[in-house]
Design a protein around this motif. Structure first.
Motif, PDB file in Angstrom:
ATOM      1  N   ARG A 101       0.921  -1.163  -0.062  1.00 14.79           N
ATOM      2  CA  ARG A 101       0.090  -0.069   0.151  1.00 14.79           C
ATOM      3  C   ARG A 101       0.911   1.191   0.029  1.00 14.79           C
ATOM      4  O   ARG A 101       1.814   0.811   0.918  1.00 14.79           O
ATOM      5  N   ARG A 102       0.209   2.153  -0.899  1.00 13.69           N
ATOM      6  CA  ARG A 102       1.292   3.598  -1.093  1.00 13.69           C
ATOM      7  C   ARG A 102       1.265   4.428   0.506  1.00 13.69           C
ATOM      8  O   ARG A 102       2.046   4.843   0.632  1.00 13.69           O
ATOM      9  N   PHE A 103       0.498   4.468   0.531  1.00 16.15           N
ATOM     10  CA  PHE A 103      -0.512   5.390   1.315  1.00 16.15           C
ATOM     11  C   PHE A 103      -0.842   4.375   2.566  1.00 16.15           C
ATOM     12  O   PHE A 103      -1.675   3.773   2.429  1.00 16.15           O
ATOM     13  N   GLY A 104      -0.755   4.975   3.992  1.00 17.00           N
ATOM     14  CA  GLY A 104      -1.766   4.217   5.123  1.00 17.00           C
ATOM     15  C   GLY A 104      -3.227   4.495   5.168  1.00 17.00           C
ATOM     16  O   GLY A 104      -3.824   5.441   4.322  1.00 17.00           O
ATOM     17  N   SER A 105      -3.671   4.548   6.136  1.00 19.28           N
ATOM     18  CA  SER A 105      -4.974   4.434   6.174  1.00 19.28           C
ATOM     19  C   SER A 105      -5.468   6.068   6.939  1.00 19.28           C
ATOM     20  O   SER A 105      -4.560   6.919   6.367  1.00 19.28           O
ATOM     21  N   VAL A 106      -6.293   6.609   5.633  1.00 25.95           N
ATOM     22  CA  VAL A 106      -6.829   8.306   6.049  1.00 25.95           C
ATOM     23  C   VAL A 106      -7.368   8.047   7.511  1.00 25.95           C
ATOM     24  O   VAL A 106      -7.530   9.361   7.823  1.00 25.95           O
ATOM     25  N   TRP A 107      -7.945   7.075   8.051  1.00 27.67           N
ATOM     26  CA  TRP A 107      -7.877   7.591  10.316  1.00 27.67           C
ATOM     27  C   TRP A 107      -6.748   8.470  10.272  1.00 27.67           C
ATOM     28  O   TRP A 107      -6.437   8.617  11.431  1.00 27.67           O
ATOM     29  N   PHE A 108      -4.846   7.713  10.049  1.00 24.11           N
ATOM     30  CA  PHE A 108      -4.512   8.442  10.429  1.00 24.11           C
ATOM     31  C   PHE A 108      -4.302  10.434  10.585  1.00 24.11           C
ATOM     32  O   PHE A 108      -3.903  11.112  11.379  1.00 24.11           O
ATOM     33  N   LEU A 109      -4.409  10.338   9.387  1.00 23.06           N
ATOM     34  CA  LEU A 109      -4.642  11.827   8.866  1.00 23.06           C
ATOM     35  C   LEU A 109      -5.707  12.260   9.630  1.00 23.06           C
ATOM     36  O   LEU A 109      -5.565  13.747  10.541  1.00 23.06           O
ATOM     37  N   LEU A 110      -7.109  11.945   9.809  1.00 22.36           N
ATOM     38  CA  LEU A 110      -8.227  12.482  10.708  1.00 22.36           C
ATOM     39  C   LEU A 110      -8.214  12.457  12.331  1.00 22.36           C
ATOM     40  O   LEU A 110      -8.228  13.420  12.631  1.00 22.36           O
ATOM     41  N   LEU A 111      -7.054  11.527  12.833  1.00 19.36           N
ATOM     42  CA  LEU A 111      -6.387  11.173  14.237  1.00 19.36           C
ATOM     43  C   LEU A 111      -5.735  12.563  14.311  1.00 19.36           C
ATOM     44  O   LEU A 111      -5.734  13.401  15.473  1.00 19.36           O
ATOM     45  N   ALA A 112      -4.644  12.545  13.207  1.00 23.27           N
ATOM     46  CA  ALA A 112      -3.776  13.877  13.301  1.00 23.27           C
ATOM     47  C   ALA A 112      -4.659  15.389  13.790  1.00 23.27           C
ATOM     48  O   ALA A 112      -4.204  16.246  14.096  1.00 23.27           O
ATOM     49  N   LEU A 113      -4.915  15.579  12.695  1.00 18.94           N
ATOM     50  CA  LEU A 113      -6.198  16.676  12.673  1.00 18.94           C
ATOM     51  C   LEU A 113      -6.682  17.169  14.020  1.00 18.94           C
ATOM     52  O   LEU A 113      -7.244  17.880  14.730  1.00 18.94           O
TER      53      LEU A 113
END
Length: 157
Positions: free
Chosen positions: A94-106
């Protein structure tokens, strides 16, 4: 008396005792009733013991048992779509991780900016979003099986 095998699985110990008894070797199970850890320091709570004279033949029986179980556990699964056993293990990158990581960061950045907090907690909440964003861009690998007949990709359950 000699310990032939030590295992945390009582079913495995009883199966080995049955195999040894079928071969004419008298075997006994020593059970450690400790709720945490055994007296020897390892996590094995059931020990199969045989007489010293029968130890070499008992070790052969245990080795045959382990060889048989190792081949049964490493057998490849069958395809749930077509039922074929012609499957191969594949690694999907997978080129990118889960979108949940970005949402949790926000969410963590919003908490840091909107709520008053002690300096140490504030720095921790500031460093965690950076780690989550980095994790998103690193990507990851997934181990799956792919059917060579119908090309269906699935997990082994």
């Amino acid at each position: 008396m000699k310990i032939v095998i030590s295992t945390p699985n009582i079913v495995e110990a009883e199966q080995i005792i049955a195999l040894l008894n079928d071969d004419g070797i008298e075997a006994h199970m020593l059970e450690d009733n400790s709720p945490y850890i055994s007296a020897s320091g390892d996590m094995s709570n059931y020990r199969v013991m045989v007489n010293d004279d029968d130890a070499p033949s008992a070790e052969k029986v245990v080795e045959a048992y382990r060889r048989h179980n190792a081949t049964a556990e490493t057998a490849k699964p069958w395809c749930p779509e077509c039922g074929s056993e012609d499957v191969a293990e594949t690694v999907i990158r997978r080129r990118f991780g889960s979108v949940w990581f970005l949402l949790l960061a926000l969410v963590l950045v919003a908490i840091r900016l909107l709520l008053p907090m002690p300096p140490v907690v504030g720095w921790v909440i500031l460093v965690l979003p950076i780690a989550f964003v980095v994790q998103f861009f690193i990507g990851y690998k997934v181990h799956r099986f792919q059917c060579n007949k119908c090309n269906h990709i699935f997990k082994q359950y």
